[in-house]
Motif scaffolding. Structure first.
Motif, PDB file in Angstrom:
ATOM      1  N   UNK A 136       0.842  -1.195   0.000  1.00  0.00           N
ATOM      2  CA  UNK A 136       0.000   0.000   0.000  1.00  0.00           C
ATOM      3  C   UNK A 136       0.877   1.245   0.000  1.00  0.00           C
ATOM      4  N   UNK A 137       0.362   2.336  -0.594  1.00  0.00           N
ATOM      5  CA  UNK A 137       1.090   3.599  -0.565  1.00  0.00           C
ATOM      6  C   UNK A 137       1.296   4.040   0.875  1.00  0.00           C
ATOM      7  N   UNK A 138       2.487   4.502   1.184  1.00  0.00           N
ATOM      8  CA  UNK A 138       2.813   4.892   2.549  1.00  0.00           C
ATOM      9  C   UNK A 138       2.046   6.142   2.967  1.00  0.00           C
ATOM     10  N   UNK A 139       1.815   6.274   4.252  1.00  0.00           N
ATOM     11  CA  UNK A 139       1.299   7.521   4.792  1.00  0.00           C
ATOM     12  C   UNK A 139       2.304   8.631   4.499  1.00  0.00           C
ATOM     13  N   UNK A 140       1.840   9.886   4.355  1.00  0.00           N
ATOM     14  CA  UNK A 140       2.758  10.974   4.011  1.00  0.00           C
ATOM     15  C   UNK A 140       3.990  11.011   4.908  1.00  0.00           C
ATOM     16  N   UNK A 141       5.153  11.003   4.263  1.00  0.00           N
ATOM     17  CA  UNK A 141       6.404  11.103   4.990  1.00  0.00           C
ATOM     18  C   UNK A 141       6.944   9.813   5.544  1.00  0.00           C
ATOM     19  N   UNK A 142       6.175   8.732   5.468  1.00  0.00           N
ATOM     20  CA  UNK A 142       6.633   7.435   5.979  1.00  0.00           C
ATOM     21  C   UNK A 142       7.312   6.654   4.869  1.00  0.00           C
ATOM     22  N   UNK A 143       8.107   5.670   5.245  1.00  0.00           N
ATOM     23  CA  UNK A 143       8.771   4.828   4.262  1.00  0.00           C
ATOM     24  C   UNK A 143       7.766   3.890   3.606  1.00  0.00           C
ATOM     25  N   UNK A 144       7.927   3.672   2.315  1.00  0.00           N
ATOM     26  CA  UNK A 144       7.078   2.726   1.610  1.00  0.00           C
ATOM     27  C   UNK A 144       7.493   1.298   1.897  1.00  0.00           C
ATOM     28  N   UNK A 145       6.646   0.362   1.505  1.00  0.00           N
ATOM     29  CA  UNK A 145       6.884  -1.051   1.824  1.00  0.00           C
ATOM     30  C   UNK A 145       7.992  -1.665   0.984  1.00  0.00           C
TER      31      UNK A 145
END
Length: 362
Positions: A149-158
Motif C-alpha cells: 500500500x502507498x505509505x502515509x505521508x512522509x513514511x517509508x514505503x513497503x
C-alpha cells in the motif's frame, strides 16, 4: 483540453518533453561514470559538445531512464482507458503493470509471448527496447516484490524502504504531462515511485518533479513552477532533503557563473533529490537555450544521463519540441517510437481516444 496552451501547441510540449528527455539521456549516457577531469582529458576543457560514442562504439542511444519513461506514458494511457471503460484497477497498479513490461525488456532478448493483462499492447513489441542499459538495482528488485500500500505521508514505503535513488525522478515526467493540476501530478508520481523506492525523499522528489513539469507543460513559467513544487513539498512530512536540494539549486542559479564545478556543489545525482536539483539548476541558468542547458547538465562527475534526461524533460515541456536541437534528434535512437507515444498521449488527453490494440482496456 484545448490544443493550444500558453501560445504553444500542447502536442509540441508533450513531444518536447519526451524527446528532450531522451536527447539529454543519450548525451549523458557515454560519460555517466566518468569524472569531470576524465571527461576533459578526452573531450577538452568544455567537455562533450555533441553526442559521443559509447563504450561499444554507438551514438545517440538512450538508457533505462527513457525506457522507463516510455512505459510510464503507456501505463498512464492504459489507466485512463480502463477508468473510462468503468473498469478502474487503480492507477498505481496499472502503471506497475507497465513497469513489469519494462522488466521483461531487461530479462529477455526479444518480446516474450503475449500473456494477459501484463504482456500486452504495442510498446512491448518494440525490439529495440530489449537491451539492458544500466538499469538501477532498486528498479529491478522493487518490481520483483509485491506491491504494498502507498505509505502515509512522509513514511517509508513497503518496497525498498531505504532506497532514494534517482530512478524515481528520471521516469516521472509523464505524470506532469497527464495532469493539469500539479497537486494531482505530485500525488500520483509519488505513489508510483513507491512501486520501487520506499524512501520518502525518493518519492517526494519524484512528486516535486512531476508537479514542476505539470506547471510548465500547461503554460506556467519555470520560476513559478519551482515555487509551486516547493509549496507542495512544504505540505509533506520528511520533505527536508528535497526542499533543501531545490532551494540550493535556486540559490546557485541566482549566482550565475554556471560551470561543472558549480553543478557538482549540488551533489552527484545518484540520489533523487540531487538529480532533480542539478536538472533544475541547469534549466534555470540556461532557460532559453536548451542546448547549453543540456550540455551543462551532462558535463559533470555524476549521473550524467539522468540529469540530462530530467533537464531535457523540463525545457522540452516549457518550450516545445522546436527547442530541442535537431542535430541531436535526427540521430536519437527510437525517435519514431518516442514521437508516436507522445502523440498517443496527446490524443488521449485531448480527445479521449486511444488505439485499443496499443492500449487494451481489458
Amino acid at each position: 483540453m484545448e490544443d493550444m496552451v500558453g501560445g504553444l501547441e500542447f502536442g509540441s510540449r508533450v513531444r518536447g518533453c519526451l524527446i528532450g528527455g531522451a536527447v539529454g539521456d543519450a548525451l549523458g549516457a557515454p560519460i555517466e561514470f566518468d569524472s569531470i577531469a576524465g571527461i576533459r582529458a578526452v573531450h577538452g576543457q568544455d567537455g562533450i559538445a555533441d553526442f559521443v560514442h559509447d563504450r561499444r562504439g554507438r551514438v545517440g542511444l538512450i538508457t533505462d531512464d527513457t525506457q522507463m519513461t516510455l512505459f510510464t506514458v503507456e501505463g498512464l494511457i492504459r489507466a485512463g482507458v480502463r477508468a473510462a471503460a468503468g473498469e478502474p484497477d487503480g492507477e498505481v497498479s496499472v502503471v506497475r503493470d507497465a513497469y513489469l513490461r519494462w522488466l521483461d525488456t531487461q530479462r529477455y532478448g526479444s518480446p516474450p509471448p503475449a500473456d494477459g493483462r501484463v504482456r500486452s499492447g504495442r510498446l512491448r513489441e518494440q525490439e529495440w527496447l530489449y537491451d539492458q542499459r544500466a538499469p538501477g538495482n532498486a528498479c529491478l528488485s522493487g518490481l520483483r516484490q509485491d506491491l504494498g500500500a502507498t505509505a502515509a505521508p512522509g513514511a517509508a514505503g513497503a518496497v525498498n524502504p531505504d532506497s532514494k535513488g534517482c530512478g524515481t525522478v528520471m521516469r516521472s515526467a509523464p505524470f506532469g504531462l497527464a495532469f493539469r493540476d500539479p497537486r494531482r501530478a505530485f500525488e500520483l508520481a509519488a505513489a508510483c515511485a513507491q512501486i520501487t523506492h520506499g524512501h520518502p525523499t525518493g518519492y517526494l522528489a519524484a512528486g516535486a518533479f512531476a508537479a514542476l513539469v505539470s506547471s510548465v507543460a500547461y503554460g506556467g513559467t519555470l520560476a513559478g513552477a519551482v515555487r509551486d513544487a516547493l509549496a507542495l513539498l512544504s505540505e509533506q512530512p520528511s520533505n527536508g532533503e528535497t526542499t533543501a536540494a531545490l532551494d540550493a539549486a535556486v540559490e546557485l542559479a541566482a549566482e550565475g557563473n554556471p560551470t561543472p564545478e558549480t553543478v557538482e556543489r549540488l551533489g552527484g545525482a545518484w540520489v533523487a533529490e540531487e538529480a532533480l536539483a542539478i536538472a533544475v539548476y541547469c534549466a534555470l541558468v540556461h532557460e532559453d537555450d536548451a542546448e547549453r542547458a543540456l550540455l551543462l547538465a551532462v558535463n559533470h562527475s555524476g549521473d550524467s544521463d539522468s540529469t540530462g534526461a530530467v533537464c531535457g524533460n523540463i525545457l522540452g515541456a516549457l518550450h516545445g519540441e522546436a527547442a530541442v536541437p535537431r542535430r541531436w534528434v535526427s540521430r536519437l535512437e527510437g525517435r519514431d517510437t518516442i514521437t508516436a507515444l507522445a502523440d498517443d498521449l496527446t490524443a488521449w488527453l485531448t480527445t479521449g481516444h486511444a488505439d485499443p490494440d496499443a492500449y487494451p482496456g481489458f
